[in-house]
Design a protein around this motif. Sequence first.
Motif, PDB file in Angstrom:
ATOM      1  N   TYR A   1      18.449  -2.835 -12.408  1.00 26.10           N
ATOM      2  CA  TYR A   1      17.506  -1.753 -12.257  1.00 26.10           C
ATOM      3  C   TYR A   1      16.247  -1.956 -11.301  1.00 26.10           C
ATOM      4  O   TYR A   1      15.856  -1.361 -10.654  1.00 26.10           O
ATOM      5  N   LEU A   2      15.878  -3.321 -11.677  1.00 23.40           N
ATOM      6  CA  LEU A   2      14.480  -3.570 -11.008  1.00 23.40           C
ATOM      7  C   LEU A   2      14.727  -3.743  -9.321  1.00 23.40           C
ATOM      8  O   LEU A   2      13.877  -3.313  -8.650  1.00 23.40           O
ATOM      9  N   LEU A   3      15.909  -4.051  -9.127  1.00 23.15           N
ATOM     10  CA  LEU A   3      16.468  -4.294  -7.574  1.00 23.15           C
ATOM     11  C   LEU A   3      16.365  -2.884  -7.171  1.00 23.15           C
ATOM     12  O   LEU A   3      15.935  -2.421  -5.846  1.00 23.15           O
ATOM     13  N   ARG A   4      16.826  -1.872  -7.802  1.00 25.37           N
ATOM     14  CA  ARG A   4      16.879  -0.497  -7.198  1.00 25.37           C
ATOM     15  C   ARG A   4      15.283  -0.034  -7.147  1.00 25.37           C
ATOM     16  O   ARG A   4      14.802   0.781  -6.288  1.00 25.37           O
ATOM     17  N   VAL A   5      14.456  -0.127  -8.108  1.00 23.24           N
ATOM     18  CA  VAL A   5      13.128   0.299  -8.069  1.00 23.24           C
ATOM     19  C   VAL A   5      12.390  -0.414  -6.866  1.00 23.24           C
ATOM     20  O   VAL A   5      11.451   0.224  -6.123  1.00 23.24           O
ATOM     21  N   PHE A   6      12.722  -1.885  -6.648  1.00 18.81           N
ATOM     22  CA  PHE A   6      12.190  -2.414  -5.445  1.00 18.81           C
ATOM     23  C   PHE A   6      12.588  -1.596  -4.166  1.00 18.81           C
ATOM     24  O   PHE A   6      11.857  -1.724  -3.225  1.00 18.81           O
ATOM     25  N   ALA A   7      13.688  -1.532  -4.106  1.00 21.27           N
ATOM     26  CA  ALA A   7      14.100  -0.507  -2.872  1.00 21.27           C
ATOM     27  C   ALA A   7      13.451   0.439  -2.622  1.00 21.27           C
ATOM     28  O   ALA A   7      13.212   0.820  -1.383  1.00 21.27           O
ATOM     29  N   TRP A   8      13.208   1.229  -3.689  1.00 21.36           N
ATOM     30  CA  TRP A   8      12.583   2.293  -3.439  1.00 21.36           C
ATOM     31  C   TRP A   8      10.938   2.155  -3.084  1.00 21.36           C
ATOM     32  O   TRP A   8      10.325   2.748  -2.225  1.00 21.36           O
ATOM     33  N   LYS A   9      10.439   1.140  -3.646  1.00 23.50           N
ATOM     34  CA  LYS A   9       9.154   0.693  -3.124  1.00 23.50           C
ATOM     35  C   LYS A   9       8.990   0.320  -1.584  1.00 23.50           C
ATOM     36  O   LYS A   9       8.148   0.529  -0.971  1.00 23.50           O
ATOM     37  N   ILE A  10      10.173  -0.337  -1.044  1.00 21.90           N
ATOM     38  CA  ILE A  10      10.075  -0.540   0.205  1.00 21.90           C
ATOM     39  C   ILE A  10      10.290   0.639   0.980  1.00 21.90           C
ATOM     40  O   ILE A  10       9.776   0.762   2.098  1.00 21.90           O
ATOM     41  N   VAL A  11      11.125   1.538   0.511  1.00 21.16           N
ATOM     42  CA  VAL A  11      11.276   2.741   1.165  1.00 21.16           C
ATOM     43  C   VAL A  11      10.036   3.849   1.291  1.00 21.16           C
ATOM     44  O   VAL A  11       9.772   4.152   2.536  1.00 21.16           O
ATOM     45  N   LEU A  12       9.243   3.779   0.364  1.00 19.57           N
ATOM     46  CA  LEU A  12       8.057   4.467   0.339  1.00 19.57           C
ATOM     47  C   LEU A  12       6.891   3.883   0.595  1.00 19.57           C
ATOM     48  O   LEU A  12       5.551   4.401   0.403  1.00 19.57           O
ATOM     49  N   ALA A  13       6.930   2.497   0.749  1.00 25.14           N
ATOM     50  CA  ALA A  13       5.732   1.855   1.160  1.00 25.14           C
ATOM     51  C   ALA A  13       4.871   2.437   2.448  1.00 25.14           C
ATOM     52  O   ALA A  13       5.500   3.016   3.091  1.00 25.14           O
ATOM     53  N   TYR A  14       3.596   1.731   2.698  1.00 27.31           N
ATOM     54  CA  TYR A  14       3.037   2.268   3.650  1.00 27.31           C
ATOM     55  C   TYR A  14       3.530   2.049   5.013  1.00 27.31           C
ATOM     56  O   TYR A  14       3.533   2.743   5.997  1.00 27.31           O
ATOM     57  N   ASN A  15       4.048   0.980   4.995  1.00 31.04           N
ATOM     58  CA  ASN A  15       4.666   0.422   6.583  1.00 31.04           C
ATOM     59  C   ASN A  15       6.337   0.406   6.172  1.00 31.04           C
ATOM     60  O   ASN A  15       7.088  -0.321   6.698  1.00 31.04           O
ATOM     61  N   GLY A  16       6.783   1.172   5.342  1.00 32.00           N
ATOM     62  CA  GLY A  16       8.289   1.370   4.766  1.00 32.00           C
ATOM     63  C   GLY A  16       9.213   2.140   5.548  1.00 32.00           C
ATOM     64  O   GLY A  16       8.748   2.725   6.642  1.00 32.00           O
TER      65      GLY A  16
ATOM     66  N   MET B   1       5.390  -0.064 -10.935  1.00 30.66           N
ATOM     67  CA  MET B   1       5.857  -0.418  -9.495  1.00 30.66           C
ATOM     68  C   MET B   1       5.554   0.423  -8.579  1.00 30.66           C
ATOM     69  O   MET B   1       5.272   0.206  -7.486  1.00 30.66           O
ATOM     70  N   VAL B   2       6.022   1.747  -8.698  1.00 38.47           N
ATOM     71  CA  VAL B   2       5.926   2.931  -7.665  1.00 38.47           C
ATOM     72  C   VAL B   2       5.077   3.901  -7.867  1.00 38.47           C
ATOM     73  O   VAL B   2       4.594   4.621  -7.092  1.00 38.47           O
ATOM     74  N   GLY B   3       4.222   3.923  -9.105  1.00 37.08           N
ATOM     75  CA  GLY B   3       3.114   4.721  -9.340  1.00 37.08           C
ATOM     76  C   GLY B   3       1.855   4.141  -9.444  1.00 37.08           C
ATOM     77  O   GLY B   3       1.645   3.113  -9.410  1.00 37.08           O
ATOM     78  N   GLY B   4       1.073   5.027  -9.404  1.00 34.40           N
ATOM     79  CA  GLY B   4      -0.565   4.734  -9.360  1.00 34.40           C
ATOM     80  C   GLY B   4      -1.230   4.776 -10.604  1.00 34.40           C
ATOM     81  O   GLY B   4      -0.435   5.220 -11.859  1.00 34.40           O
ATOM     82  N   PRO B   5      -2.289   5.008 -10.705  1.00 36.56           N
ATOM     83  CA  PRO B   5      -3.075   5.220 -12.184  1.00 36.56           C
ATOM     84  C   PRO B   5      -2.961   6.807 -12.655  1.00 36.56           C
ATOM     85  O   PRO B   5      -2.919   6.969 -13.813  1.00 36.56           O
ATOM     86  N   ALA B   6      -2.641   7.621 -11.726  1.00 39.01           N
ATOM     87  CA  ALA B   6      -2.249   9.063 -11.983  1.00 39.01           C
ATOM     88  C   ALA B   6      -0.970   9.261 -12.650  1.00 39.01           C
ATOM     89  O   ALA B   6      -0.517  10.217 -12.861  1.00 39.01           O
ATOM     90  N   SER B   7      -0.115   8.144 -12.545  1.00 43.87           N
ATOM     91  CA  SER B   7       1.267   7.939 -12.784  1.00 43.87           C
ATOM     92  C   SER B   7       1.587   7.290 -14.286  1.00 43.87           C
ATOM     93  O   SER B   7       2.451   6.921 -14.550  1.00 43.87           O
ATOM     94  N   THR B   8       0.152   6.827 -14.910  1.00 44.38           N
ATOM     95  CA  THR B   8       0.273   6.130 -16.110  1.00 44.38           C
ATOM     96  C   THR B   8       1.301   6.661 -17.229  1.00 44.38           C
ATOM     97  O   THR B   8       0.659   7.875 -17.547  1.00 44.38           O
ATOM     98  N   MET B   9       2.226   6.237 -18.081  1.00 41.74           N
ATOM     99  CA  MET B   9       3.043   6.964 -18.721  1.00 41.74           C
ATOM    100  C   MET B   9       2.668   5.987 -20.129  1.00 41.74           C
ATOM    101  O   MET B   9       2.045   5.009 -20.165  1.00 41.74           O
ATOM    102  N   ILE B  10       3.227   6.797 -21.206  1.00 43.51           N
ATOM    103  CA  ILE B  10       2.992   6.153 -22.583  1.00 43.51           C
ATOM    104  C   ILE B  10       3.611   4.931 -22.860  1.00 43.51           C
ATOM    105  O   ILE B  10       3.216   4.166 -23.317  1.00 43.51           O
TER     106      ILE B  10
END
Length: 293
Positions: free
Chosen positions: A123-138, A238-247
């Motif tokens: 699961y972490l690998l898939r989240v990392f993959a999306w982080k690479i896709v959505l990154a500033y230089n992704g 990993m992919v959200g910011g302060p505005a995405s903080t969840m419970i």
Amino acid sequence: MSSIVAPEAPAGSSRGFRFAMLLPGGLVTFFLILFALGLVLFLALRGNDGSLLGAGFTAGNFITVVSDPLYWTVTLRSLVIAGLVTLATVVTAYPVAYYLAFHAGRRRSLLLFLVTLPFWTSYLLRVFAWKIVLAYNGVLNSALIESGIWSEPTLAFLNTPAAVVVTLAHAYAPFAILPIYVALDTTPKSLLEAASDLGARPFTAFRRVVLPNSMPGVLAAALVVFVPTVGDYVTPAMVGGPASTMIGTLIQSQFGKANDWPFGAALSVCVMLVILCVVLVARGADRKFGSRT
């Protein structure tokens, strides 16, 4: 011609066999579910003195959760994000499940294998993959620049609630496809044939026959996606910011950095109560659709 009657097994051995079969599941249910829930509730009623199980009994943890608007805001945000994830997942999973049930043919086994293939990866690998896709230089920013749509990278993708929704929807897509597929695959084909014989067009047959019969699978898929996403804390971190903080993030911080296990347990109990209300509503809707079909 005499008939041979097999001897009946003794009643005691039959009861012993049933007990032996039920014992492993009973132990797992007790220790991993009931005992764990009881321990969480016990901790939620304890005061924090730095020890593992706290000291004394108090309702202060629940009073803080109910009275502090921060936790209401974060809980509401978690419900909204989980609801958007559930909606996006079910809407995208339904066409895939429909194709598998009615049009896949000989390719059905292969396609089902491909649907379950993400379970083979972390699961972490898939989240990392999306982080690479959505990154500033992704990947996404690079593709938009190469295609000439944008002239420079943007920070609009990563560290946003939309990034959390997209990542979670992709991660839980197989969990939504499978129950919907099962519901569609068990739809009586005779009903579709009867609708066709009565002159119903394909869309009418889908709306009046297929969709109502598949609603139990849709509700099951929605619950399977909604319940774990409400308390997710890895993806927002990993992919959200302060505005995405969840419970889930706040609960994890109470058990981690804050070292306030009683208050973290109280937050967990409140979240479980909210999820229980959602499950009861979904159960009522399931009974309503079941009575109609």
